[in-house]
Design a protein around this motif. Sequence first.
Motif, PDB file in Angstrom:
ATOM      1  N   PRO A   1      41.363  50.495  53.870  1.00 43.20           N
ATOM      2  CA  PRO A   1      42.669  51.168  53.977  1.00 43.20           C
ATOM      3  C   PRO A   1      43.364  50.875  55.309  1.00 43.20           C
ATOM      4  CG  PRO A   1      41.056  52.663  53.046  1.00 43.20           C
ATOM      5  CD  PRO A   1      40.293  51.443  53.492  1.00 43.20           C
ATOM      6  N   GLN A   2      42.584  50.773  56.391  1.00 46.76           N
ATOM      7  CA  GLN A   2      43.190  50.514  57.702  1.00 46.76           C
ATOM      8  C   GLN A   2      43.804  49.114  57.751  1.00 46.76           C
ATOM      9  OE1 GLN A   2      40.034  51.626  57.241  1.00 46.76           O
ATOM     10  NE2 GLN A   2      40.388  53.803  57.764  1.00 46.76           N
ATOM     11  N   ARG A   3      43.103  48.138  57.174  1.00 46.09           N
ATOM     12  CA  ARG A   3      43.643  46.778  57.177  1.00 46.09           C
ATOM     13  C   ARG A   3      44.840  46.649  56.247  1.00 46.09           C
ATOM     14  NH1 ARG A   3      38.485  42.584  57.638  1.00 46.09           N
ATOM     15  NH2 ARG A   3      37.887  43.196  59.771  1.00 46.09           N
ATOM     16  N   VAL A   4      44.839  47.392  55.165  1.00 45.95           N
ATOM     17  CA  VAL A   4      46.017  47.395  54.290  1.00 45.95           C
ATOM     18  C   VAL A   4      47.226  47.906  55.065  1.00 45.95           C
ATOM     19  CG1 VAL A   4      47.056  48.406  52.240  1.00 45.95           C
ATOM     20  CG2 VAL A   4      44.678  47.638  52.169  1.00 45.95           C
ATOM     21  N   GLU A   5      47.047  48.998  55.788  1.00 47.95           N
ATOM     22  CA  GLU A   5      48.148  49.553  56.584  1.00 47.95           C
ATOM     23  C   GLU A   5      48.645  48.548  57.613  1.00 47.95           C
ATOM     24  OE1 GLU A   5      50.718  52.601  58.436  1.00 47.95           O
ATOM     25  OE2 GLU A   5      49.956  52.187  56.430  1.00 47.95           O
ATOM     26  N   LEU A   6      47.724  47.864  58.283  1.00 46.96           N
ATOM     27  CA  LEU A   6      48.122  46.865  59.268  1.00 46.96           C
ATOM     28  C   LEU A   6      48.870  45.703  58.611  1.00 46.96           C
ATOM     29  CD1 LEU A   6      45.013  46.722  61.622  1.00 46.96           C
ATOM     30  CD2 LEU A   6      47.316  47.489  62.218  1.00 46.96           C
ATOM     31  N   SER A   7      48.467  45.335  57.414  1.00 48.90           N
ATOM     32  CA  SER A   7      49.159  44.264  56.699  1.00 48.90           C
ATOM     33  C   SER A   7      50.597  44.659  56.380  1.00 48.90           C
ATOM     34  CB  SER A   7      48.407  43.922  55.414  1.00 48.90           C
ATOM     35  OG  SER A   7      47.105  43.473  55.686  1.00 48.90           O
TER      36      SER A   7
ATOM     37  N   LEU B   1      45.222  31.713  58.042  1.00 45.71           N
ATOM     38  CA  LEU B   1      45.151  33.126  58.376  1.00 45.71           C
ATOM     39  C   LEU B   1      46.460  33.817  58.041  1.00 45.71           C
ATOM     40  CD1 LEU B   1      43.336  33.066  61.822  1.00 45.71           C
ATOM     41  CD2 LEU B   1      42.357  33.485  59.562  1.00 45.71           C
ATOM     42  N   LEU B   2      46.336  35.021  57.539  1.00 44.29           N
ATOM     43  CA  LEU B   2      47.493  35.872  57.290  1.00 44.29           C
ATOM     44  C   LEU B   2      47.722  36.724  58.526  1.00 44.29           C
ATOM     45  CD1 LEU B   2      49.593  37.291  55.460  1.00 44.29           C
ATOM     46  CD2 LEU B   2      47.749  38.806  54.726  1.00 44.29           C
ATOM     47  N   ALA B   3      48.876  36.564  59.160  1.00 43.56           N
ATOM     48  CA  ALA B   3      49.131  37.323  60.384  1.00 43.56           C
ATOM     49  C   ALA B   3      49.489  38.751  60.037  1.00 43.56           C
ATOM     50  CB  ALA B   3      50.259  36.680  61.171  1.00 43.56           C
ATOM     51  N   VAL B   4      48.724  39.675  60.530  1.00 39.63           N
ATOM     52  CA  VAL B   4      49.026  41.083  60.304  1.00 39.63           C
ATOM     53  C   VAL B   4      49.074  41.838  61.618  1.00 39.63           C
ATOM     54  CG1 VAL B   4      48.047  41.090  58.000  1.00 39.63           C
ATOM     55  CG2 VAL B   4      46.583  41.679  59.922  1.00 39.63           C
TER      56      VAL B   4
ATOM     57  N   LEU C   1      51.759  51.822  45.408  1.00 48.47           N
ATOM     58  CA  LEU C   1      53.157  51.781  44.975  1.00 48.47           C
ATOM     59  C   LEU C   1      54.095  52.026  46.152  1.00 48.47           C
ATOM     60  CD1 LEU C   1      52.896  53.701  41.583  1.00 48.47           C
ATOM     61  CD2 LEU C   1      53.402  51.266  41.891  1.00 48.47           C
ATOM     62  N   GLY C   2      53.716  52.935  47.044  1.00 45.98           N
ATOM     63  CA  GLY C   2      54.542  53.169  48.225  1.00 45.98           C
ATOM     64  C   GLY C   2      54.618  51.950  49.117  1.00 45.98           C
ATOM     65  N   TYR C   3      53.481  51.300  49.353  1.00 51.55           N
ATOM     66  CA  TYR C   3      53.474  50.077  50.147  1.00 51.55           C
ATOM     67  C   TYR C   3      54.293  48.974  49.466  1.00 51.55           C
ATOM     68  CZ  TYR C   3      49.659  51.772  53.199  1.00 51.55           C
ATOM     69  OH  TYR C   3      48.897  52.454  54.116  1.00 51.55           O
TER      70      TYR C   3
END
Length: 520
Positions: free
Chosen positions: A39-45, A12-15, A141-143
Amino acid sequence: MIGAVLGTALGLLAVTSCQDITDLQPADAFSETTAFSTPQRVELSVIGMYNAAQSGTYAGNVVRGYPFGAANVQQSEMRGEDMLNQALFYAITNESTYTPFSANNVWMWNTLFTLVNQCNVTIEGVQKAATDGIITQDVALGYEGEARFLRALAYHELLTHFARPYSDNNGANPGMPIRDFAVVSPATVDKAIATGRSTVAENYAFILADLDFAETNLPATRTGNLRVFRSVKGAAIALKTRVKLHKQDWAGVITEGNKIVSASAPFTSPISGFALLPTAAGPFQNQASAEAVFSIENNEQDNPGVNGALASMMGNLALGGRGLIRVSPISYNLKEWPADDARRALLVKDARSYYTAKFFDYTNRSDNNPIIRYAEVILNLSEAEARASAAPVSPRALALLNAIRGRGLASAVFAAGDFATKVDFVKAILVERRIELLAEGRRWADIHRLAPEAAYGTGGIPAKMAYGNATFATYNFVTPPTLTKTIAAIPYSDHRFLWPFPADEVSRNPTLATQQNPGY
């Protein structure tokens, strides 16, 4: 590094994150295949990277603020001479008796490389999310800029502990293995194991490429306190002034510094809105002020705990701290530190010695870790201007130095005539760094980068005072006594100037097993 990431990369990847750096609710851990699926999970990652920076574990399962929640400050100060150790916990670091098995250096390595891997997972994840149309290319790119900023920060911290400084052999000495891919499968584990140490120069090129990318793609600012807790364009530039200072690229420091430091006082940044506060205590009373370039957030719910938080470990016992790291008479008695300098009010005493009062939330342990303050940027630029100048005293370097010194005591500012030589002037800037950045984890970094320089360096790890020798009578800047330093100096040539690679790393990684730092 392989040992550091195997436990978290496979599976598991901890986010998850308990930090209050966004309004999003904490989420369960996601696999790397689903962590970037919305998009929400990307932000949490992405938030998970900051959590990895703040709260890696110590000894496997205890959160103590490794690497950047607090531990980088405490370990770096204990490697220097300006703070005093009162605990067995820090004795190994303070007395340079570390081994490939000693926890403090082992877990700094492990958590820094875990952070690097989480950054790499995020970079690959946001790139794929953009390709799949889950987020826009600009958002990706910002992330990625945030990930590269944190990766650069981690690599530079590794270099200051585990590799010789750039000024030794012009960066040709062994540095760190460069990881620009995520270790998430048996194949990538094999790839990581096959990659040996790059040179210090190659590491610096990698770090600066990350920061150039971050500068280009990060926003100039963010709303509210997120400007401080998530990287912005100005923070990437500020970190470049530090990295290029370590590289002794004076012209490069000036180029970067001039982007975020105005031509004349009062010095401010046209990018990201940085500014010096009018008082020396201001940056600590308001930890999200314009002087905070980038900080790691600690709060009541998410902090390094009683065994790691800055106020806890460095705070006065009588006020609720543990008193394990105190201010040494070595720094307290500096003749260059005026008696009525306002920065002396950032010290608090008991019947035995002094503590820093920069961190003071003994109850909730919510003091942020100030990774970069604008005051450091000003001093970075001052030193570079002084070093690059043909004149004994650069007028701009002097003005920048006085902006910091004058805030503590206006009558103590310098005039050009106070310095007979350029060496004298640069030394004054270096001492000012010790005063201004005391207890913020920058002393070892300066010892490291300056060690090979006869004019400015300590020649290695300087001699230190033991707690038993630091009675209250030894704190006297009016008539400084001769100090007893029973922790002997260690020359730069000694293998103990560097930390060893962890035993578990070299046991799992046959490539690095042949590239361990000499002497271990």
